[in-house]
Design a protein around this motif. Structure first.
Motif, PDB file in Angstrom:
ATOM      1  N   GLN A  56       0.711  -1.156  -0.054  1.00 23.50           N
ATOM      2  CA  GLN A  56      -0.171   0.096   0.025  1.00 23.50           C
ATOM      3  C   GLN A  56       0.775   1.255   0.176  1.00 23.50           C
ATOM      4  OE1 GLN A  56      -2.657  -2.117   3.279  1.00 23.50           O
ATOM      5  NE2 GLN A  56      -3.506  -0.104   2.675  1.00 23.50           N
ATOM      6  N   ILE A  57       1.953   1.219   0.153  1.00 21.53           N
ATOM      7  CA  ILE A  57       3.001   2.324   0.197  1.00 21.53           C
ATOM      8  C   ILE A  57       3.318   2.659  -1.326  1.00 21.53           C
ATOM      9  CG2 ILE A  57       5.276   3.160   0.663  1.00 21.53           C
ATOM     10  CD1 ILE A  57       5.426   1.166   2.849  1.00 21.53           C
ATOM     11  N   SER A  58       2.573   3.656  -1.624  1.00 13.51           N
ATOM     12  CA  SER A  58       2.538   3.881  -3.062  1.00 13.51           C
ATOM     13  C   SER A  58       3.854   4.895  -3.671  1.00 13.51           C
ATOM     14  CB  SER A  58       1.415   4.885  -3.633  1.00 13.51           C
ATOM     15  OG  SER A  58       1.182   6.111  -2.923  1.00 13.51           O
ATOM     16  N   SER A  94       1.798  15.840  -0.146  1.00  7.62           N
ATOM     17  CA  SER A  94       3.252  15.745  -0.897  1.00  7.62           C
ATOM     18  C   SER A  94       4.314  14.726  -0.538  1.00  7.62           C
ATOM     19  CB  SER A  94       3.959  17.303  -0.561  1.00  7.62           C
ATOM     20  OG  SER A  94       4.173  17.304   1.096  1.00  7.62           O
ATOM     21  N   PHE A  95       3.829  14.253   0.640  1.00  6.00           N
ATOM     22  CA  PHE A  95       4.593  12.816   0.957  1.00  6.00           C
ATOM     23  C   PHE A  95       3.750  11.945   1.834  1.00  6.00           C
ATOM     24  CE2 PHE A  95       5.523  15.675   4.439  1.00  6.00           C
ATOM     25  CZ  PHE A  95       5.646  14.583   5.589  1.00  6.00           C
ATOM     26  N   GLN A  96       4.167  10.719   2.011  1.00  6.23           N
ATOM     27  CA  GLN A  96       3.414   9.943   2.731  1.00  6.23           C
ATOM     28  C   GLN A  96       4.088   9.734   4.233  1.00  6.23           C
ATOM     29  OE1 GLN A  96       2.529   6.233   0.158  1.00  6.23           O
ATOM     30  NE2 GLN A  96       4.038   7.318  -0.964  1.00  6.23           N
ATOM     31  N   THR A 148      13.372   0.329  19.813  1.00  9.97           N
ATOM     32  CA  THR A 148      13.432   1.509  19.373  1.00  9.97           C
ATOM     33  C   THR A 148      12.626   2.043  18.258  1.00  9.97           C
ATOM     34  OG1 THR A 148      15.495   3.052  19.079  1.00  9.97           O
ATOM     35  CG2 THR A 148      15.538   0.888  17.908  1.00  9.97           C
ATOM     36  N   VAL A 149      13.277   3.261  17.481  1.00 12.74           N
ATOM     37  CA  VAL A 149      12.515   3.602  16.338  1.00 12.74           C
ATOM     38  C   VAL A 149      13.501   3.708  15.102  1.00 12.74           C
ATOM     39  CG1 VAL A 149      11.535   5.646  15.405  1.00 12.74           C
ATOM     40  CG2 VAL A 149      11.337   5.152  17.871  1.00 12.74           C
ATOM     41  N   ALA A 150      12.954   3.154  14.165  1.00 16.00           N
ATOM     42  CA  ALA A 150      13.772   3.251  12.707  1.00 16.00           C
ATOM     43  C   ALA A 150      13.168   4.186  11.884  1.00 16.00           C
ATOM     44  CB  ALA A 150      13.578   1.913  11.939  1.00 16.00           C
ATOM     45  N   PHE A 151      14.097   5.009  11.105  1.00 12.24           N
ATOM     46  CA  PHE A 151      13.555   6.226  10.346  1.00 12.24           C
ATOM     47  C   PHE A 151      13.809   5.797   8.981  1.00 12.24           C
ATOM     48  CE2 PHE A 151      14.276   7.851  14.461  1.00 12.24           C
ATOM     49  CZ  PHE A 151      13.312   9.037  14.789  1.00 12.24           C
ATOM     50  N   ILE A 152      12.850   5.710   8.232  1.00 17.91           N
ATOM     51  CA  ILE A 152      13.177   5.233   6.673  1.00 17.91           C
ATOM     52  C   ILE A 152      12.641   6.296   5.714  1.00 17.91           C
ATOM     53  CG2 ILE A 152      13.121   3.332   4.959  1.00 17.91           C
ATOM     54  CD1 ILE A 152      12.226   1.608   7.633  1.00 17.91           C
ATOM     55  N   LEU A 153      13.443   6.745   4.845  1.00 16.23           N
ATOM     56  CA  LEU A 153      12.891   7.697   3.912  1.00 16.23           C
ATOM     57  C   LEU A 153      12.913   6.679   2.583  1.00 16.23           C
ATOM     58  CD1 LEU A 153      11.895  10.386   2.795  1.00 16.23           C
ATOM     59  CD2 LEU A 153      14.079  11.143   2.487  1.00 16.23           C
ATOM     60  N   VAL A 154      11.765   6.848   1.874  1.00 12.40           N
ATOM     61  CA  VAL A 154      11.577   6.072   0.663  1.00 12.40           C
ATOM     62  C   VAL A 154      11.429   7.258  -0.617  1.00 12.40           C
ATOM     63  CG1 VAL A 154      10.385   4.251  -0.594  1.00 12.40           C
ATOM     64  CG2 VAL A 154      11.003   3.962   1.648  1.00 12.40           C
ATOM     65  N   ASP A 155      12.129   7.160  -1.707  1.00 12.16           N
ATOM     66  CA  ASP A 155      11.886   8.113  -2.636  1.00 12.16           C
ATOM     67  C   ASP A 155      10.573   7.678  -3.415  1.00 12.16           C
ATOM     68  OD1 ASP A 155      12.581   6.123  -4.665  1.00 12.16           O
ATOM     69  OD2 ASP A 155      14.540   6.973  -4.921  1.00 12.16           O
ATOM     70  N   HIS A 156      10.182   8.593  -4.322  1.00 11.36           N
ATOM     71  CA  HIS A 156       9.022   8.485  -5.277  1.00 11.36           C
ATOM     72  C   HIS A 156       9.080   7.179  -6.154  1.00 11.36           C
ATOM     73  CE1 HIS A 156      11.740  10.760  -7.779  1.00 11.36           C
ATOM     74  NE2 HIS A 156      10.873  10.158  -8.930  1.00 11.36           N
ATOM     75  N   ASN A 157      10.328   6.717  -6.388  1.00 12.09           N
ATOM     76  CA  ASN A 157      10.404   5.192  -7.061  1.00 12.09           C
ATOM     77  C   ASN A 157      10.462   3.828  -6.062  1.00 12.09           C
ATOM     78  OD1 ASN A 157      10.628   6.557  -9.613  1.00 12.09           O
ATOM     79  ND2 ASN A 157      12.556   7.238  -9.215  1.00 12.09           N
ATOM     80  N   GLY A 158      10.453   4.390  -4.798  1.00 12.12           N
ATOM     81  CA  GLY A 158      10.441   3.051  -3.669  1.00 12.12           C
ATOM     82  C   GLY A 158      11.662   2.798  -3.222  1.00 12.12           C
ATOM     83  N   LYS A 159      12.783   3.810  -3.817  1.00  6.56           N
ATOM     84  CA  LYS A 159      14.243   3.174  -3.237  1.00  6.56           C
ATOM     85  C   LYS A 159      14.401   3.861  -1.991  1.00  6.56           C
ATOM     86  CE  LYS A 159      15.341   0.983  -7.109  1.00  6.56           C
ATOM     87  NZ  LYS A 159      15.410  -0.377  -7.098  1.00  6.56           N
ATOM     88  N   ILE A 160      15.150   3.248  -1.002  1.00  4.01           N
ATOM     89  CA  ILE A 160      15.579   3.656   0.276  1.00  4.01           C
ATOM     90  C   ILE A 160      16.515   4.849   0.088  1.00  4.01           C
ATOM     91  CG2 ILE A 160      16.334   3.058   2.623  1.00  4.01           C
ATOM     92  CD1 ILE A 160      14.894   0.337   2.133  1.00  4.01           C
ATOM     93  N   THR A 185      10.386  17.558  -4.325  1.00  3.63           N
ATOM     94  CA  THR A 185      10.586  18.365  -5.645  1.00  3.63           C
ATOM     95  C   THR A 185      10.570  17.380  -6.708  1.00  3.63           C
ATOM     96  OG1 THR A 185      11.622  20.218  -4.176  1.00  3.63           O
ATOM     97  CG2 THR A 185      11.964  19.861  -6.722  1.00  3.63           C
ATOM     98  N   ARG A 186      11.489  16.469  -6.536  1.00  3.21           N
ATOM     99  CA  ARG A 186      11.492  15.301  -7.653  1.00  3.21           C
ATOM    100  C   ARG A 186      10.247  14.669  -8.067  1.00  3.21           C
ATOM    101  NH1 ARG A 186      16.952  11.693  -6.394  1.00  3.21           N
ATOM    102  NH2 ARG A 186      18.482  13.247  -6.833  1.00  3.21           N
ATOM    103  N   SER A 187       9.493  14.393  -6.801  1.00  2.45           N
ATOM    104  CA  SER A 187       8.031  13.712  -7.326  1.00  2.45           C
ATOM    105  C   SER A 187       7.129  14.586  -8.381  1.00  2.45           C
ATOM    106  CB  SER A 187       7.377  13.150  -6.117  1.00  2.45           C
ATOM    107  OG  SER A 187       6.981  14.118  -5.215  1.00  2.45           O
TER     108      SER A 187
END
Length: 189
Positions: A56-58, A94-96, A148-160, A185-187
């Protein structure tokens, strides 16, 4: 004759490389599903749950994902990035923003408190995706540290693009915000 130490060492190296390969920069998120509990959905004044999965992560917009242990200490770890995101006044959509809360990592006897807090957060931030992961499926699939907490940023193409577990420094927060802004901006282009 095969040395038992070499076998144990070989197996531990295989295990370590599998651990490192579960989630890495430039890769994609391993998939997992949360069939029970799952995503919190506002339904009028009530909050209900529905099954959720990483499918579901688009793609098309970046996703900032928080994998959170259901513990009070997690609030302090997340606070600096939440403050910066609130200051950023981001355009809706603008972001999920996705928070996967590992209920399997909650302290004994706190399940009711955690559920109540999740519902409160969903009402305050209806656009955010909150996922109650009852069995710790994310920890297993992404091979993250417990507690703990994990922080993950995935780009608009699904890459970490960014990955960190644990407390964020001021530089970490600046990096996440800069990368998020860049991905937004890229998206759009």
């Amino acid at each position: 004759m095969i040395n038992i130490k070499n076998i144990v060492l070989g197996l531990s190296l295989i295990g370590a490389s599998a651990f490192c390969a579960a989630i890495e920069l430039g890769g994609t998120l391993p998939s997992f599903a949360v069939p029970s509990k799952g995503e919190l959905i506002l339904d009028g004044d009530k909050v209900r749950h529905q099954a959720w999965s990483t499918a579901q992560i688009s793609t098309g917009s970046p996703a900032l994902i928080f994998h959170v242990a259901a513990r009070m200490s997690s609030d302090g770890i997340i606070a600096p990035i939440k403050e910066r995101l609130a200051q950023g006044n981001y355009e809706p959509g603008s972001f999920q923003s996705i928070s996967v809360i590992n209920l399997n990592d909650a302290l004994w006897g706190t399940a009711g408190l955690v559920s109540s807090e999740l519902e409160k957060n969903k009402r305050e931030h209806p656009e955010a995706i909150l996922v109650a992961d009852e069995k710790g499926s994310g920890i297993d699939a992404w091979q993250l540290k417990k507690g703990t907490v994990a922080f993950i940023l995935v780009d608009h193409n699904g890459k970490i693009r960014y990955l960190k577990e644990g407390k964020l420094s001021a530089d970490d927060v600046n990096t996440i915000i800069a990368l998020l802004d860049e991905e937004i901006t890229r998206s759009k282009s």
